[in-house]
Design a protein around this motif. Sequence first.
Motif, PDB file in Angstrom:
ATOM      1  N   ALA A  35      61.519  36.767  80.188  1.00 14.72           N
ATOM      2  CA  ALA A  35      60.543  35.716  79.903  1.00 14.72           C
ATOM      3  C   ALA A  35      59.969  35.182  81.210  1.00 14.72           C
ATOM      4  CB  ALA A  35      61.199  34.585  79.108  1.00 14.72           C
ATOM      5  N   PRO A  36      58.851  35.750  81.668  1.00 13.80           N
ATOM      6  CA  PRO A  36      58.296  35.336  82.957  1.00 13.80           C
ATOM      7  C   PRO A  36      57.358  34.151  82.869  1.00 13.80           C
ATOM      8  CG  PRO A  36      57.068  37.184  82.121  1.00 13.80           C
ATOM      9  CD  PRO A  36      58.108  36.861  81.074  1.00 13.80           C
ATOM     10  N   GLN A  37      57.195  33.552  81.679  1.00 16.91           N
ATOM     11  CA  GLN A  37      56.314  32.408  81.512  1.00 16.91           C
ATOM     12  C   GLN A  37      57.039  31.308  80.753  1.00 16.91           C
ATOM     13  OE1 GLN A  37      52.665  33.836  79.715  1.00 16.91           O
ATOM     14  NE2 GLN A  37      51.970  34.725  81.637  1.00 16.91           N
ATOM     15  N   SER A  38      56.432  30.120  80.750  1.00 15.36           N
ATOM     16  CA  SER A  38      57.094  28.942  80.187  1.00 15.36           C
ATOM     17  C   SER A  38      56.894  28.771  78.699  1.00 15.36           C
ATOM     18  CB  SER A  38      56.579  27.671  80.876  1.00 15.36           C
ATOM     19  OG  SER A  38      56.906  27.661  82.235  1.00 15.36           O
ATOM     20  N   VAL A  59      51.863  23.320  98.038  1.00 13.95           N
ATOM     21  CA  VAL A  59      51.194  24.453  97.397  1.00 13.95           C
ATOM     22  C   VAL A  59      50.209  23.911  96.379  1.00 13.95           C
ATOM     23  CG1 VAL A  59      51.493  26.412  95.831  1.00 13.95           C
ATOM     24  CG2 VAL A  59      53.055  26.111  97.757  1.00 13.95           C
ATOM     25  N   ILE A  60      48.986  24.426  96.433  1.00 12.24           N
ATOM     26  CA  ILE A  60      47.974  24.153  95.406  1.00 12.24           C
ATOM     27  C   ILE A  60      47.837  25.421  94.583  1.00 12.24           C
ATOM     28  CG2 ILE A  60      45.566  23.564  94.944  1.00 12.24           C
ATOM     29  CD1 ILE A  60      45.483  22.177  97.671  1.00 12.24           C
ATOM     30  N   CYS A  61      48.002  25.304  93.253  1.00 13.08           N
ATOM     31  CA  CYS A  61      48.016  26.519  92.433  1.00 13.08           C
ATOM     32  C   CYS A  61      47.575  26.203  91.009  1.00 13.08           C
ATOM     33  CB  CYS A  61      49.400  27.156  92.447  1.00 13.08           C
ATOM     34  SG  CYS A  61      50.656  26.211  91.546  1.00 13.08           S
ATOM     35  N   HIS A  62      47.599  27.256  90.186  1.00  6.59           N
ATOM     36  CA  HIS A  62      47.175  27.198  88.788  1.00  6.59           C
ATOM     37  C   HIS A  62      48.332  26.893  87.845  1.00  6.59           C
ATOM     38  CE1 HIS A  62      48.931  30.983  89.605  1.00  6.59           C
ATOM     39  NE2 HIS A  62      48.648  31.554  88.457  1.00  6.59           N
ATOM     40  N   ALA A  63      49.520  26.659  88.378  1.00  9.00           N
ATOM     41  CA  ALA A  63      50.725  26.369  87.588  1.00  9.00           C
ATOM     42  C   ALA A  63      51.233  27.577  86.834  1.00  9.00           C
ATOM     43  CB  ALA A  63      50.515  25.195  86.629  1.00  9.00           C
ATOM     44  N   GLY A  64      50.993  28.768  87.347  1.00  9.61           N
ATOM     45  CA  GLY A  64      51.703  29.938  86.826  1.00  9.61           C
ATOM     46  C   GLY A  64      53.179  29.823  87.177  1.00  9.61           C
ATOM     47  N   ASP A 119      50.170  29.562  79.486  1.00  7.37           N
ATOM     48  CA  ASP A 119      51.331  28.684  79.593  1.00  7.37           C
ATOM     49  C   ASP A 119      51.215  27.686  80.730  1.00  7.37           C
ATOM     50  OD1 ASP A 119      51.570  30.715  81.582  1.00  7.37           O
ATOM     51  OD2 ASP A 119      53.678  30.192  81.812  1.00  7.37           O
ATOM     52  N   GLN A 120      50.140  27.750  81.495  1.00  8.10           N
ATOM     53  CA  GLN A 120      50.058  26.948  82.715  1.00  8.10           C
ATOM     54  C   GLN A 120      50.106  25.440  82.459  1.00  8.10           C
ATOM     55  OE1 GLN A 120      46.516  28.692  84.410  1.00  8.10           O
ATOM     56  NE2 GLN A 120      47.499  30.707  84.472  1.00  8.10           N
ATOM     57  N   PRO A 121      49.435  24.893  81.437  1.00  6.12           N
ATOM     58  CA  PRO A 121      49.595  23.453  81.174  1.00  6.12           C
ATOM     59  C   PRO A 121      51.036  23.067  80.854  1.00  6.12           C
ATOM     60  CG  PRO A 121      47.642  24.281  80.074  1.00  6.12           C
ATOM     61  CD  PRO A 121      48.383  25.480  80.582  1.00  6.12           C
ATOM     62  N   VAL A 122      51.771  23.952  80.172  1.00  8.43           N
ATOM     63  CA  VAL A 122      53.180  23.669  79.861  1.00  8.43           C
ATOM     64  C   VAL A 122      53.986  23.581  81.157  1.00  8.43           C
ATOM     65  CG1 VAL A 122      55.244  24.540  78.702  1.00  8.43           C
ATOM     66  CG2 VAL A 122      53.004  24.766  77.603  1.00  8.43           C
ATOM     67  N   THR A 123      53.798  24.556  82.040  1.00 15.39           N
ATOM     68  CA  THR A 123      54.533  24.555  83.302  1.00 15.39           C
ATOM     69  C   THR A 123      54.161  23.344  84.150  1.00 15.39           C
ATOM     70  OG1 THR A 123      54.598  26.968  83.266  1.00 15.39           O
ATOM     71  CG2 THR A 123      55.044  25.900  85.362  1.00 15.39           C
TER      72      THR A 123
END
Length: 383
Positions: A125-128, A286-291, A313-317
């Motif tokens: 499971a590589p995502q949140s 770090v500035i990122c997309h929340a991956g 899944d980025q908003p969840v992370t």
Amino acid sequence: MSRFLFVVPPLAGHVNAAGAVARALLARGHDVAWVGPESALRRLLGDGVTVYPTGMRPYGGQRDRGARALRSLWEGFVLPFARFTRPAVARAVAAYRPDVVAVDQHALAGALVATAAGLPWASLAPQSMELTEPLRALPRVDAWIRANLAAMWCEAGLPAEEYVDPRFSPHLVLGFTTPALTGPAPFPPHYALVGPALDHDRPDEPDFPWAALDPRRRLVLVTMGTLAEDVARDFYPRLVAALAPLGDRVQAVIAAAPHTVPDPPPHVLVVPRAPVLELLPRVGAVICHAGLNTVCEALAYGIPLVMAPIKHDQPVTAAQVVAAGAGVRVRFGRSRPAELRAALTEVLDSPPYRAAAARVAESFAAAGGAAAAAIHLERLATS
């Protein structure tokens, strides 16, 4: 010695985590092989790996946002990738005869073939989102995905009355995070949250102009993911405007295609790709997309984040990081330069963010990462 077959999509964040686990298994004396598009896997894993090729075909684009983006991901990639690769995965299982099949949640053919062959299989499971919140916030999309998965199960010749969601192995689910980030979610006993699977021996690390880094300035790493180039074109100019007045104290490295970042000032270095794990020990934020991969890599080094989630899944992370106190969320599509600059200076200058990131880093170290994942897979092979 046991034999492990990894089934993964040709996406760097997914392959990097699986690759770290595979190398941990090799170090423990086991045998490992891969199923997937050969050119992509060899680029990410190196030429010395055994690959059973699936071939590759064009898949739908990913320009949508919100609920439409999640459905388009499944409709344009996950489901057709599973149908296209299932025959090749079946041939690989027959030829390699693995003891365990390790299946990325976006490479569903591995779960279907392993079930048909009576083999134990583990979900990676590589995502949140699907680890902690199985789409409860999007019930229509969730119902659509579940209906398609049930149909695919029957297409594979498996009995409908024995249906198992191919995203979630009944034997072992490996999550590359910890409860310090997910929160106290009630995970089943066969779920193992091992923290990020990091490996500094990634074969595909790019060259980098190390001499250009200025040790007198705080280093900020910006990465919006490998699939965000089209949708990030409007974000980068606003980010550059946010960074422009900070040249006396900040140096930024933006990992992006140079043509997407117009007129960067001298203290903003733009590179097509960055050796993230090598850079992180020098980075202040770090500035990122929340991956999840980027977030966990940063937090593993105790680095706070500014996150502009785009989709999936980025908003969840991002919500998990904010709840943990280790970062700030901004609006990807509408944040103005002043808002982005304020968020960056807040995480750089406020010690509580770094302290919270350090607490998450401690939980990651205790969870064991790739080595712990290898032990869980080893136990599954001998159970």
